[in-house]
Design an enzyme around this catalytic site. Structure first.
Site, PDB file in Angstrom:
ATOM      1  N   CYS A  92       0.815  -1.223   0.000  1.00 21.57           N
ATOM      2  CA  CYS A  92       0.000   0.000   0.000  1.00 21.57           C
ATOM      3  C   CYS A  92       0.848   1.272   0.000  1.00 21.57           C
ATOM      4  CB  CYS A  92      -0.987   0.000   1.162  1.00 21.57           C
ATOM      5  SG  CYS A  92      -0.258  -0.311   2.777  1.00 21.57           S
ATOM      6  N   ASP A 283      -7.598   5.230  -2.078  1.00 23.22           N
ATOM      7  CA  ASP A 283      -7.266   4.048  -1.302  1.00 23.22           C
ATOM      8  C   ASP A 283      -6.591   2.984  -2.180  1.00 23.22           C
ATOM      9  OD1 ASP A 283      -7.140   1.948   0.440  1.00 23.22           O
ATOM     10  OD2 ASP A 283      -9.273   1.926   0.938  1.00 23.22           O
ATOM     11  N   HIS A 285      -5.929  -0.068  -1.375  1.00 24.36           N
ATOM     12  CA  HIS A 285      -6.180  -1.411  -0.859  1.00 24.36           C
ATOM     13  C   HIS A 285      -7.164  -2.240  -1.686  1.00 24.36           C
ATOM     14  CE1 HIS A 285      -4.487   0.718   2.613  1.00 24.36           C
ATOM     15  NE2 HIS A 285      -3.994  -0.444   2.948  1.00 24.36           N
TER      16      HIS A 285
END
Length: 471
Positions: A92, A283, A285
Site C-alpha cells: 500500500c 485508497d 487497498h
C-alpha cells in the site's frame, strides 16, 4: 437445501480477497453519511484547487477522477527471486508513492488542469501510465520499487514507511532520463533551500554519486530541473496533534501540493485534499487484476482512476506522514517557500518543520564521535555506538541528530533538570525513544529509521510547559 458449486465458492473467495480486511469502504464524500455532514455550501480543496459545492460538483468529480489511482494488483510476474505475484497486504505504501510520483509527472507534462475524461487518448498520458505498469521493465513498477527497497534494507514484501518510499523513489528517478525529474527528501523536519537548489541544478548522471557520497560535482546546469519535494514528518505521538490540523489543511491549498503520503495505522493512504474536518484520500487497498495497455485491443484505463474517494477525520490519520510538493522551476519553488512560511510555519510555537537557507551543520565540522547508548534507553546498558567520519547522507543525519539530542540532555543536567523516564516504542518508524518530563508529557523524541539514521522532534508540550522540565 442450496449447495453452492465449486465455481460459486471460488468467486466468493476471490471477492473476499479483493479488498483488504478492516479497510474503509470507498464512499463518495459528496453524498454524506451517518458519521459526517453534507458538504453542500462549503469548499472542497483538491491538490491546490478549490471547488465550491454544489455549484462545482461536476468539476470536482472530473478533477478527482483524473488523478492516477494505483492500487494493489494480482497476477503479475514474480518480483525478483520471490514468489510474489501480488502486492496485496504489503504494497500500500509503495502504491501511494507511485500515486505521488504519477501526479508530479502529469503536472510536469500535462499541467494541473488536465482532465482525463477530455483527453484520454493523449500520447504523453499513455506514456506516463506505462511507467507504472506491473512489470520489471517499467521504470516505476512495483517490481522496481520493491527491489530498490532491498538496497534500503527492506525485503520484498516488507512494509515501507513514508520516509523509505521517498528515498526509494529518489534513487529510481536517477534512471529516468525522459522525465529528468529530481526528488529531494528533507531530513530532520528541515527543508534546506540550498539542498534543493543543488539537486535541481545537478546533472542526472551526477545525482547517484551525490546521493551515495554527498560530494557536489563541479559542473552545474544553467537552469533548474523539475523537483518533487518530500518532507517526512511526525505530527503527534500516537495521534495527530489537533494544533496541526489547520496547517495540514493549508498544505492542500498550496498550488504546488501533490498530496500527502500517510494513512491510518498499518494502512497507507494517498491524501489529496480535504472537506471540512475530513481529509480526502485515494485508497490503494483495492486488489485488481494486472493489466497492460499495450495488450489491449481498445485502450481501457478505467482501473487506474477512482470515482469514489474515501474520507476520514484529520484526527484519525496516523501522525507519521510526508508532505509532497512539485515545483516545475525555480520560480515555483520560491513561491512554495513563501507560501509555507506565511501559511504553514507562521504564528505557531512548534511548527511542522523548518525552512533554512543552508544546513546548520556541515560534514567538515564532524570527525569522530562516541555516544553512550545508555543516554537513550535504559535497556541498552553501557553499549557504545561509535560513529566514524560520515560517508553518506544517512550517516551525516544520524550524527547530527545524536549531537542535538546529547546537547539537550546535557542542558537539562546542567540546569538540574529531572527526566522522568525514557521509553522505547515502535510505530511507522522502526524505533522511537521518547523522553518524558515530570508532568508525564512527552517532551522530545529521537526516531531511528533502520538503515537510515535518527530524526529529532520536539513536542508542543515541551515548549509550552518548559518550567516542568527545567527548574
Amino acid at each position: 437445501m442450496y449447495h453452492p458449486t465449486k465455481d460459486t465458492i471460488d468467486i466468493l473467495f476471490e471477492a473476499c480477497l479483493t479488498y483488504e480486511p478492516g479497510q474503509m469502504e470507498p464512499i463518495d464524500f459528496l453524498e454524506g453519511n451517518s458519521k459526517s455532514n453534507d458538504f453542500s455550501g462549503s469548499v472542497v480543496w483538491i491538490l491546490g484547487k478549490d471547488h465550491f459545492l454544489p455549484k462545482c460538483i461536476d468539476d470536482l468529480h472530473k478533477d478527482i477522477s483524473s488523478r492516477l489511482w494505483l492500487s494493489y494488483r494480482k497476477g503479475f510476474q514474480t518480483i525478483g527471486n520471490t514468489n510474489f505475484t501480488s502486492d496485496k497486504g504489503w504494497g500500500c505504501m509503495l502504491r501511494c508513492g507511485q500515486m505521488i510520483l504519477a501526479e508530479s509527472l502529469i503536472r510536469l507534462h500535462l499541467g494541473r488542469d488536465w482532465l482525463c475524461s477530455e483527453d484520454k487518448e493523449n500520447i504523453i498520458y499513455k506514456k506516463i501510465l506505462k511507467l507504472f505498469e506491473d512489470k520489471r521493465s517499467c521504470t516505476y513498477s512495483i517490481h522496481q520499487i520493491a527491489l530498490m527497497g532491498v538496497c534500503k534494507g527492506k525485503t520484498v514484501g516488507q512494509w515501507f514507511g513514508p520516509n523509505t518510499i521517498g528515498h526509494v523513489l529518489r534513487q529510481l528517478s536517477t534512471f529516468d532520463s525522459w522525465n529528468d525529474l529530481r526528488i529531494h527528501v528533507a531530513m530532520d523536519t528541515c527543508l534546506t533551500k540550498s539542498d534543493v537548489e543543488n539537486v535541481a541544478t545537478m546533472q542526472l548522471e551526477d545525482l547517484q554519486n551525490f546521493y551515495d557520497t554527498g560530494k557536489h560535482p563541479s559542473n552545474r546546469l544553467a537552469s533548474w530541473r523539475p523537483v518533487l519535494v518530500i518532507i517526512p514528518l511526525r505530527v503527534g505521538l500516537c495521534t495527530v496533534n489537533p494544533i496541526y490540523v489547520e496547517y495540514l489543511k493549508a498544505c492542500f491549498e498550496c498550488e504546488q501540493s501533490v498530496g500527502i503520503i500517510g494513512g491510518k495505522p498499518n494502512q497507507a493512504l494517498y491524501f489529496i485534499g480535504y472537506a471540512g474536518e475530513e481529509v480526502v484520500f485515494l485508497d490503494p487497498h483495492v486488489c485488481q487484476p494486472c493489466t497492460f495497455t499495450d495488450e489491449m485491443e481498445d485502450f481501457d484505463d478505467s482501473s487506474y482512476h477512482c470515482t469514489a474517494p474515501g474520507r476520514i477525520p484529520f484526527l484519525s490519520m496516523d501522525p507519521s506522514l510526508a508532505l509532497c510538493f512539485f515545483c516545475k522551476d525555480e520560480r515555483e519553488f520560491k513561491a512554495l517557500c513563501v507560501f509555507l512560511e506565511e501559511r504553514v510555519l507562521k504564528d505557531i510555537s512548534s511548527p511542522l518543520f523548518e525552512i533554512t537557507q543552508h544546513r546548520l551543520h556541515t560534514r567538515e565540522n564532524i570527525s569522530c564521535r562516541t555516544v553512550s547508548a545508555k543516554s537513550y534507553s535504559k535497556s541498552q546498558g553501557d553499549e557504545q555506538m561509535v560513529c566514524s567520519s560520515p560517508s553518506s547522507e544517512e550517516e551525516y543525519e544520524l550524527i547530527e541528530a545524536v549531537l542535538d539530542f546529547e546537547m539537550l540532555l546535557l542542558t537539562w543536567m546542567l540546569s538540574d533538570a529531572t527526566v522522568l523516564d525514557v521509553e522505547c516504542c515502535s510505530f511507522y518508524f522502526d524505533v522511537i525513544f521518547i523522553l518524558f518530563g515530570r508532568n508525564g508529557h512527552a517532551a522530545v523524541e529521537l526516531r531511528f529509521h533502520e538503515g537510515e539514521g535518527f530524526a529529532l522532534n520536539f513536542f508542543p508540550e515541551f515548549q509550552e510547559n518548559s518550567n516542568h522540565f527545567c527548574k
